[in-house]
Scaffold this motif. Structure first.
Motif, PDB file in Angstrom:
ATOM      1  N   UNK A 102       1.577  60.050  -3.255  1.00 58.23           N
ATOM      2  CA  UNK A 102       1.828  60.170  -1.808  1.00 58.23           C
ATOM      3  C   UNK A 102       2.920  61.188  -1.538  1.00 58.23           C
ATOM      4  N   UNK A 103       3.939  61.211  -2.366  1.00 60.22           N
ATOM      5  CA  UNK A 103       5.038  62.168  -2.184  1.00 60.22           C
ATOM      6  C   UNK A 103       4.542  63.598  -2.367  1.00 60.22           C
ATOM      7  N   UNK A 104       3.597  63.781  -3.237  1.00 63.44           N
ATOM      8  CA  UNK A 104       3.070  65.125  -3.492  1.00 63.44           C
ATOM      9  C   UNK A 104       2.491  65.746  -2.221  1.00 63.44           C
ATOM     10  N   UNK A 105       1.903  64.938  -1.355  1.00 60.98           N
ATOM     11  CA  UNK A 105       1.335  65.443  -0.100  1.00 60.98           C
ATOM     12  C   UNK A 105       2.417  65.988   0.819  1.00 60.98           C
ATOM     13  N   UNK A 106       3.631  65.486   0.694  1.00 61.84           N
ATOM     14  CA  UNK A 106       4.717  65.876   1.584  1.00 61.84           C
ATOM     15  C   UNK A 106       5.647  66.926   0.984  1.00 61.84           C
ATOM     16  N   UNK A 107       5.203  67.573  -0.061  1.00 61.25           N
ATOM     17  CA  UNK A 107       6.035  68.606  -0.677  1.00 61.25           C
ATOM     18  C   UNK A 107       5.718  69.961  -0.079  1.00 61.25           C
ATOM     19  N   UNK A 108       6.620  70.872   0.034  1.00 56.90           N
ATOM     20  CA  UNK A 108       8.015  70.678  -0.329  1.00 56.90           C
ATOM     21  C   UNK A 108       8.736  69.821   0.698  1.00 56.90           C
ATOM     22  N   UNK A 109       9.716  69.073   0.236  1.00 58.68           N
ATOM     23  CA  UNK A 109      10.521  68.253   1.133  1.00 58.68           C
ATOM     24  C   UNK A 109      11.423  69.172   1.937  1.00 58.68           C
ATOM     25  N   UNK A 110      11.453  68.932   3.220  1.00 63.97           N
ATOM     26  CA  UNK A 110      12.278  69.758   4.096  1.00 63.97           C
ATOM     27  C   UNK A 110      13.539  68.994   4.490  1.00 63.97           C
ATOM     28  N   UNK A 111      14.707  69.545   4.191  1.00 66.15           N
ATOM     29  CA  UNK A 111      15.958  68.867   4.542  1.00 66.15           C
ATOM     30  C   UNK A 111      16.083  68.674   6.054  1.00 66.15           C
ATOM     31  N   UNK A 112      16.801  67.659   6.450  1.00 65.20           N
ATOM     32  CA  UNK A 112      16.983  67.337   7.862  1.00 65.20           C
ATOM     33  C   UNK A 112      17.545  68.521   8.640  1.00 65.20           C
ATOM     34  N   UNK A 113      18.497  69.232   8.065  1.00 64.31           N
ATOM     35  CA  UNK A 113      19.095  70.386   8.756  1.00 64.31           C
ATOM     36  C   UNK A 113      18.052  71.470   9.018  1.00 64.31           C
ATOM     37  N   UNK A 114      17.141  71.650   8.093  1.00 66.78           N
ATOM     38  CA  UNK A 114      16.081  72.651   8.261  1.00 66.78           C
ATOM     39  C   UNK A 114      15.151  72.258   9.392  1.00 66.78           C
ATOM     40  N   UNK A 115      14.754  70.988   9.426  1.00 67.37           N
ATOM     41  CA  UNK A 115      13.873  70.497  10.497  1.00 67.37           C
ATOM     42  C   UNK A 115      14.586  70.599  11.841  1.00 67.37           C
ATOM     43  N   UNK A 116      15.859  70.261  11.874  1.00 67.30           N
ATOM     44  CA  UNK A 116      16.623  70.315  13.127  1.00 67.30           C
ATOM     45  C   UNK A 116      16.707  71.748  13.643  1.00 67.30           C
ATOM     46  N   UNK A 117      16.996  72.696  12.764  1.00 66.07           N
ATOM     47  CA  UNK A 117      17.070  74.099  13.176  1.00 66.07           C
ATOM     48  C   UNK A 117      15.707  74.595  13.659  1.00 66.07           C
ATOM     49  N   UNK A 118      14.659  74.228  12.947  1.00 64.46           N
ATOM     50  CA  UNK A 118      13.309  74.629  13.343  1.00 64.46           C
ATOM     51  C   UNK A 118      12.936  74.010  14.694  1.00 64.46           C
ATOM     52  N   UNK A 119      13.273  72.751  14.885  1.00 63.61           N
ATOM     53  CA  UNK A 119      12.971  72.066  16.146  1.00 63.61           C
ATOM     54  C   UNK A 119      13.713  72.708  17.310  1.00 63.61           C
ATOM     55  N   UNK A 120      14.945  73.086  17.083  1.00 68.06           N
ATOM     56  CA  UNK A 120      15.731  73.735  18.133  1.00 68.06           C
ATOM     57  C   UNK A 120      15.101  75.066  18.536  1.00 68.06           C
TER      58      UNK A 120
END
Length: 92
Positions: free
Chosen positions: A33-51
């Protein structure tokens, strides 16, 4: 020598018929299941992308390309967080 023989039979797909005959499917566990979610994106990366997405500076496709992930995965993440695309108006 025995390991190589087994590896070559697996590569040839000889195990697939046996798996089907036994009714075995793909093994589902934490690692698969974890393999489907790779690469793992750090919270800071998601936050910057969302902004950037909320401000209309980048599209989902641009963000996905920069982060080297599937655009559908990025859109799903934004949807899950309730993040909507903004409109970027020129400064002039």
């Amino acid at each position: 020598a025995r390991v190589e023989a087994i590896k070559s039979r697996i590569v040839a797909g000889e195990h697939s018929a046996l798996c089907r005959r036994l009714g075995l499917g793909e093994h589902e566990d934490t690692l698969s299941r974890a393999h489907r979610d790779l690469p793992r994106l750090p919270r800071a990366t998601i936050t910057a992308a969302a902004t950037a997405y909320e401000r209309g500076l980048l599209t989902v496709e641009q963000i996905a390309r920069l982060l080297e992930v599937d655009p559908h995965r990025m859109q799903s993440e934004f949807d899950r967080r309730g993040i909507q695309a903004g409109r970027h108006e020129p400064d002039y």
